[in-house]
Write an enzyme that holds these catalytic residues in place. Sequence first.
Site, short mmCIF file in Angstrom:
data_model
loop_
_atom_site.label_atom_id
_atom_site.label_comp_id
_atom_site.label_asym_id
_atom_site.label_seq_id
_atom_site.Cartn_x
_atom_site.Cartn_y
_atom_site.Cartn_z
N GLY A 173 0.58 -0.82 0.12
CA GLY A 173 0.06 -0.43 0.10
C GLY A 173 0.85 1.07 -0.32
N ASP A 174 1.55 1.62 1.17
CA ASP A 174 2.67 2.33 0.89
C ASP A 174 3.72 2.31 0.29
OD1 ASP A 174 1.99 4.22 3.15
OD2 ASP A 174 2.67 2.31 4.68
#
Length: 409
Positions: A173-174
Amino acid sequence: MNSPTGPTPLAGVRVLDLSKILAGPYATMSLADLGADVTKIEHPEGGDPTRSWGPPFVGVDAAYYLAINRGKKSVTIDLKSTEGQEIIHRMLEETDVVVENFKPGSGLQKIFDYQALSERYPHLITLHISAFGEEGPLRDEPGYDMIAQAAGGLMSLTGEPGGAPMKSGFALGDLGAALFGLVGVLAALVERGRTGRGQYVTTSLYECQLAMHVNWATSYFATGERPTALGSGHPNLAPYQAFPASDGYFVIAVGNDGMWASLCEAIGRSELVTDPRFVHNRDRVENRESLERELTSAFTSETVEHWCALLAERAVPVSPIRHLDEIYSDPHTAALGMVGTVDHPTLGPLKQVAFPVNFSGQRPRLTSAPPVLGADNDEVLGTAQASPLNAGGVLSSRQAMASASVVRS
């Protein structure tokens, strides 16, 4: 090994890093690897939260922080103070790129509103990374990597069939947002070279999750059927997954019918080539459970090493499932130069994973160690300016603490 020189395509680009945690700092570290001059602004009390995300710790900082902040200068400023904001504005006059992940609607986002900044600094490029994007009912929701993986579908596609949902081993995600954000910044720099004007570049963990669905999404659009987790399997290819051997697991990746025939011959099951359930890839995908049973019965008879050697001889893509200790001692990793060292002022040499792109055969060099909190206050702000601000509590430094070099486990 890290060469003393290397390509610096972003030399002369000045970056102000107002972000924290992972997505923003990874993007700014990548800009630093490419030669940009990056100054990381941290709160005087504790700095970036990842400094305490441990164990493990190396010195006073967590290994997590050390992984994503090399090549930067650290300046401690209270962004909510009037004095701190005045300092940032002085820095913005000579800044090309700002990276921030202020929560939508927060005081800091209002204080550093891009519209107002662009009127004052029309050359400025700002990258804003959020959890859910600039529009929509979730725009004001906070988010961490696992929240994005859950909300963005990755966890529904990860794990064993019928089992509990799993997050990916990497923070996709990051890191996805960091890399798409980096692409946006580089594109904005190219356009500014033509127009002279900056851009407000935005991305989010959620949007980037959707962008990385690729074949999963198009398959869903085509069929309307909800995809589910396939373990190590592939939704559109078979066999393309992990299989058990007698002493562990390995993976094979059969991308065409020719590879399938080579695989069947290698394992002594040539009759499977003409089995109507498995002749073509679409047949194998539709009958993946039967296929898995047939191959598992063959593979469990020998070791991982046996099958990897045998299949590699026949040009069938294959690999053991390796652990990090094996990867970072592997001669192939060494040959690529993917591990280098930076010299930390109190800890000595620190190993780091290098930037994974070469320019005309040269990899960007690792320039400097992740900074001690506030280590560059005097250099960046000037001794005369930094000293009275330190006295007033606007700036601070943890250099004295770091010099103790206490290693916590």
